[in-house]
Design a protein around this motif. Structure first.
Motif, PDB file in Angstrom:
ATOM      1  N   THR A  86      69.997 -51.774 -59.296  1.00  0.00           N
ATOM      2  CA  THR A  86      71.314 -51.128 -59.279  1.00  0.00           C
ATOM      3  C   THR A  86      71.179 -49.611 -59.175  1.00  0.00           C
ATOM      4  N   ILE A  87      69.958 -49.111 -59.090  1.00  0.00           N
ATOM      5  CA  ILE A  87      69.754 -47.660 -58.950  1.00  0.00           C
ATOM      6  C   ILE A  87      70.056 -47.261 -57.506  1.00  0.00           C
ATOM      7  N   TYR A  88      71.129 -46.517 -57.321  1.00  0.00           N
ATOM      8  CA  TYR A  88      71.531 -46.083 -55.981  1.00  0.00           C
ATOM      9  C   TYR A  88      72.023 -44.640 -55.997  1.00  0.00           C
ATOM     10  N   TYR A  94      77.296 -49.503 -54.132  1.00  0.00           N
ATOM     11  CA  TYR A  94      76.163 -50.438 -54.070  1.00  0.00           C
ATOM     12  C   TYR A  94      75.657 -50.808 -55.456  1.00  0.00           C
ATOM     13  N   THR A  95      75.801 -49.886 -56.415  1.00  0.00           N
ATOM     14  CA  THR A  95      75.453 -50.239 -57.793  1.00  0.00           C
ATOM     15  C   THR A  95      76.317 -51.419 -58.242  1.00  0.00           C
ATOM     16  N   LYS A  96      77.606 -51.325 -57.937  1.00  0.00           N
ATOM     17  CA  LYS A  96      78.527 -52.406 -58.344  1.00  0.00           C
ATOM     18  C   LYS A  96      78.220 -53.696 -57.601  1.00  0.00           C
ATOM     19  N   GLY A 375      67.826 -52.532 -44.679  1.00  0.00           N
ATOM     20  CA  GLY A 375      66.672 -52.503 -45.573  1.00  0.00           C
ATOM     21  C   GLY A 375      67.007 -52.635 -47.042  1.00  0.00           C
ATOM     22  N   HIS A 376      68.306 -52.760 -47.377  1.00  0.00           N
ATOM     23  CA  HIS A 376      68.658 -52.904 -48.807  1.00  0.00           C
ATOM     24  C   HIS A 376      69.726 -53.964 -49.030  1.00  0.00           C
ATOM     25  N   GLY A 377      70.007 -54.777 -47.990  1.00  0.00           N
ATOM     26  CA  GLY A 377      71.179 -55.642 -48.062  1.00  0.00           C
ATOM     27  C   GLY A 377      71.023 -56.917 -48.863  1.00  0.00           C
ATOM     28  N   PHE A 378      69.800 -57.431 -48.977  1.00  0.00           N
ATOM     29  CA  PHE A 378      69.648 -58.792 -49.504  1.00  0.00           C
ATOM     30  C   PHE A 378      70.309 -58.965 -50.867  1.00  0.00           C
ATOM     31  N   LYS A 379      70.007 -58.058 -51.767  1.00  0.00           N
ATOM     32  CA  LYS A 379      70.491 -58.169 -53.152  1.00  0.00           C
ATOM     33  C   LYS A 379      72.007 -58.306 -53.226  1.00  0.00           C
ATOM     34  N   HIS A 380      72.700 -57.729 -52.211  1.00  0.00           N
ATOM     35  CA  HIS A 380      74.166 -57.695 -52.232  1.00  0.00           C
ATOM     36  C   HIS A 380      74.797 -58.977 -51.659  1.00  0.00           C
ATOM     37  N   GLY A 381      73.957 -59.914 -51.223  1.00  0.00           N
ATOM     38  CA  GLY A 381      74.462 -61.095 -50.515  1.00  0.00           C
ATOM     39  C   GLY A 381      75.677 -61.757 -51.140  1.00  0.00           C
ATOM     40  N   PRO A 382      75.630 -62.102 -52.445  1.00  0.00           N
ATOM     41  CA  PRO A 382      76.790 -62.779 -53.027  1.00  0.00           C
ATOM     42  C   PRO A 382      78.067 -61.942 -52.955  1.00  0.00           C
ATOM     43  N   ALA A 383      77.949 -60.639 -53.254  1.00  0.00           N
ATOM     44  CA  ALA A 383      79.143 -59.775 -53.236  1.00  0.00           C
ATOM     45  C   ALA A 383      79.634 -59.564 -51.804  1.00  0.00           C
ATOM     46  N   VAL A 384      78.702 -59.430 -50.866  1.00  0.00           N
ATOM     47  CA  VAL A 384      79.095 -59.263 -49.460  1.00  0.00           C
ATOM     48  C   VAL A 384      79.820 -60.525 -48.973  1.00  0.00           C
ATOM     49  N   GLY A 385      79.279 -61.687 -49.337  1.00  0.00           N
ATOM     50  CA  GLY A 385      79.909 -62.946 -48.921  1.00  0.00           C
ATOM     51  C   GLY A 385      81.321 -63.072 -49.477  1.00  0.00           C
ATOM     52  N   ARG A 386      81.516 -62.647 -50.723  1.00  0.00           N
ATOM     53  CA  ARG A 386      82.846 -62.724 -51.350  1.00  0.00           C
ATOM     54  C   ARG A 386      83.817 -61.783 -50.638  1.00  0.00           C
ATOM     55  N   LYS A 408      80.749 -46.017 -38.461  1.00  0.00           N
ATOM     56  CA  LYS A 408      79.347 -46.152 -38.046  1.00  0.00           C
ATOM     57  C   LYS A 408      79.063 -45.307 -36.817  1.00  0.00           C
ATOM     58  N   GLY A 409      78.112 -44.394 -36.951  1.00  0.00           N
ATOM     59  CA  GLY A 409      77.771 -43.501 -35.855  1.00  0.00           C
ATOM     60  C   GLY A 409      76.747 -44.097 -34.909  1.00  0.00           C
ATOM     61  N   GLU A 410      76.394 -43.311 -33.898  1.00  0.00           N
ATOM     62  CA  GLU A 410      75.408 -43.767 -32.919  1.00  0.00           C
ATOM     63  C   GLU A 410      74.091 -43.012 -33.043  1.00  0.00           C
ATOM     64  N   VAL A 411      74.008 -42.135 -34.065  1.00  0.00           N
ATOM     65  CA  VAL A 411      72.769 -41.393 -34.294  1.00  0.00           C
ATOM     66  C   VAL A 411      72.321 -41.674 -35.719  1.00  0.00           C
ATOM     67  N   GLN A 412      71.030 -41.977 -35.880  1.00  0.00           N
ATOM     68  CA  GLN A 412      70.553 -42.339 -37.220  1.00  0.00           C
ATOM     69  C   GLN A 412      70.347 -41.127 -38.108  1.00  0.00           C
ATOM     70  N   HIS A 413      70.939 -41.161 -39.277  1.00  0.00           N
ATOM     71  CA  HIS A 413      70.674 -40.149 -40.305  1.00  0.00           C
ATOM     72  C   HIS A 413      70.797 -40.863 -41.654  1.00  0.00           C
ATOM     73  N   ARG A 414      69.705 -41.442 -42.089  1.00  0.00           N
ATOM     74  CA  ARG A 414      69.718 -42.321 -43.262  1.00  0.00           C
ATOM     75  C   ARG A 414      70.154 -41.573 -44.519  1.00  0.00           C
ATOM     76  N   GLU A 415      71.130 -42.141 -45.211  1.00  0.00           N
ATOM     77  CA  GLU A 415      71.614 -41.524 -46.443  1.00  0.00           C
ATOM     78  C   GLU A 415      71.515 -42.467 -47.640  1.00  0.00           C
ATOM     79  N   VAL A 416      71.567 -43.772 -47.363  1.00  0.00           N
ATOM     80  CA  VAL A 416      71.548 -44.747 -48.459  1.00  0.00           C
ATOM     81  C   VAL A 416      70.113 -45.233 -48.653  1.00  0.00           C
ATOM     82  N   HIS A 417      69.614 -45.120 -49.872  1.00  0.00           N
ATOM     83  CA  HIS A 417      68.260 -45.611 -50.166  1.00  0.00           C
ATOM     84  C   HIS A 417      68.326 -46.643 -51.267  1.00  0.00           C
TER      85      HIS A 417
END
Ligand code: FAD
Length: 417
Positions: A86-88, A94-96, A375-386, A408-417
């Motif tokens: 939950t560290i975000y 994403y913590t929630k 790269g960080h989506g798996f853990k959120h599966g249940p909440a995303v599905g809901r 969602k942009g067309e140039v990558q600038h990663r902000e979420v880790h």
């Protein structure tokens, strides 16, 4: 016959738990007016499977399709293990999501024959007390979640198998841990079928640019119809919707290595080592203890080159292996020269900044797109599905801006880790 016996796990995973099989098992009414299905979900990775599950729980007639099977070897959800944390930083959203998902993961774990969730705890450590550390502490306080702040001396005491040079502070989440990814998705699809959902092995053709979408065509030429459609095709989304997502989702090549500790050495077992991530001045490495005898897992969280999930070479590179060993020499010296037990090449399906996508197709109101796990989506599966199921059923009207396609942009600038 029990419900579980009626459609076996093997049938589900071979794709033979079809409508007919399920109808034969007395659980699906076939003679419905209008389209046969309320919702067709394309893609049985972690997002599609949880979406199908929640829709089925809402009473819908749901058909889940996958081209190569739930959590197949090329799917992003097809790996051995995924961390849940939950560290975000300041990212409450994403913590929630991660926290809200945990109860569902625990439930799924209780349904599977072997653990889906290993409560190993998660430790993130940092060279200095950067803003991300204080933001994470604040977010956990705000949400009433437990988070232990550890200084270097405490980490040294708890985990002497790690070389702590250059590390100032750590954040430890005792309630989080590691999810067994492939097992989780395959168990969920089994549960979904047992609950009356239908699953089929089928590759869906890109739907093109017609004015309306009232059916999906399979590679065999069959047309399947529903009131609504969910496309949760992970790294294939840019191929399914090239004009919409070709420049908005960036699949990248990611290498993962498993090293075998010395025989009899229990220092890297769960219980003695949690899931971990070294922020390493922003050049993050992360890994997991030696779970279920697969070996100590390590990966470099840097985005690799662009990757085609169908044709990309899935052999790990010598340079990736040397990079992993160099990092081990610095931080886990007892493992630096240990044999490589296994390696995998998977892909992240990144949005421009790492935010997920859960939104309606801009032209087709009856089509929802779910993906960009970044790269960080798996853990959120249940909440995303809901969340996705709520958009499909109309329980939720619109997605919040961060999850919308428009953001969602067309140039990558990663902000979420
Ligand atoms: C190396 C690595 C490490 C990661 N570590 C973590 C971690 O520690 N914690 C974490 O939370 N997340 C992690 N992630 C991210 C996470 O695994 C992904 O975000 C998540 O699995 C994405 O799931 P998905 O359902 O969107 O995609 P997928 O799992 O790829 O599922 C998509 C499915 O759609 C199917 N499909 C595609 N096109 C079609 C079609 N035309 N017709 C029918 N079916 C189709 C595919 O066969 C596939 O099964 C990691 C990812 C990688 C690669």
């Amino acid at each position: 016959m029990t419900r579980r016996a009626a459609v076996t796990r093997r049938e589900v995973l071979r794709g033979v738990a079809t409508t007919a099989a399920l109808a034969g098992a007395g659980r699906v009414a076939l003679a419905a007016p209008g389209p046969e299905w309320d919702t067709i979900v394309v893609g049985a990775g972690v997002f599609g499977s949880w979406t199908a599950w929640h829709l089925r729980r809402a009473g819908q007639r749901v058909l889940l399709l996958d081209a190569s099977g739930p959590a197949n070897a090329r799917a992003s959800s097809g790996g051995e293990s995924r961390m849940t944390r939950t560290i975000y930083g300041a990212d409450d959203v994403y913590t929630k999501m991660a926290w809200d998902s945990l109860a569902d993961w625990r439930w799924l774990s209780s349904r599977a024959g072997l653990p889906v969730f290993h409560p190993t705890g998660v430790l993130m450590f940092f060279g200095r007390r950067e803003p991300f550390v204080d933001q994470s502490i604040e977010a956990h306080k705000r949400l009433g979640l437990r988070l232990d702040v550890l200084d270097r001396a405490e980490m040294q005491k708890r985990y002497p198998q790690i070389a702590w040079d250059g590390v100032e502070v750590g954040l430890f989440e005792p309630d989080l841990g590691v999810l067994m990814a492939r097992r989780a998705v395959q168990t969920l699809v089994q549960e979904y079928v047992a609950a009356g959902g239908a699953y089929r092995l089928a590759a869906v053709m890109p739907p093109g640019d017609a004015a309306t979408l009232d059916g999906v065509r399979t590679r065999e030429g069959e047309t399947l119809r529903a009131e609504r459609y969910v496309f949760a095709c992970g790294p294939w989304l840019p191929k399914v919707f090239p004009s919409l997502l070709g420049n908005r989702i960036f699949p990248t090549r990611q290498e993962v290595f498993f090293f075998a500790p010395e025989n009899g050495d229990d220092r890297f077992e769960p219980g003695r080592l949690p899931g971990w991530a070294d922020f390493n001045d922003g050049d993050i490495y992360y890994g997991m203890p030696d779970l279920e005898g697969r070996g100590f897992k390590i990966a470099h969280d840097r985005h690799g080159e662009r990757f085609d999930p169908d044709t990309g070479d899935r052999r790990a590179s010598e340079s990736g292996l040397s990079d992993a060993r160099a990092y081990l020499a610095k931080r886990f010296p007892a493992l630096a020269a240990r044999p490589l037990a296994e390696s995998r090449v998977c892909q992240y399906e990144n949005s421009s900044n790492g935010d997920l996508v859960i939104d309606r197709h801009p032209r087709w109101a009856n089509v929802l797109i779910v993906g960009a796990g970044s790269g960080h989506g798996f853990k959120h599966g249940p909440a995303v599905g809901r969340y996705a199921a709520d958009l499909v059923t109309g329980t939720r009207d619109q997605p919040e801006a961060r999850l919308a396609l428009a953001s969602k942009g067309e140039v990558q600038h990663r902000e979420v880790h």
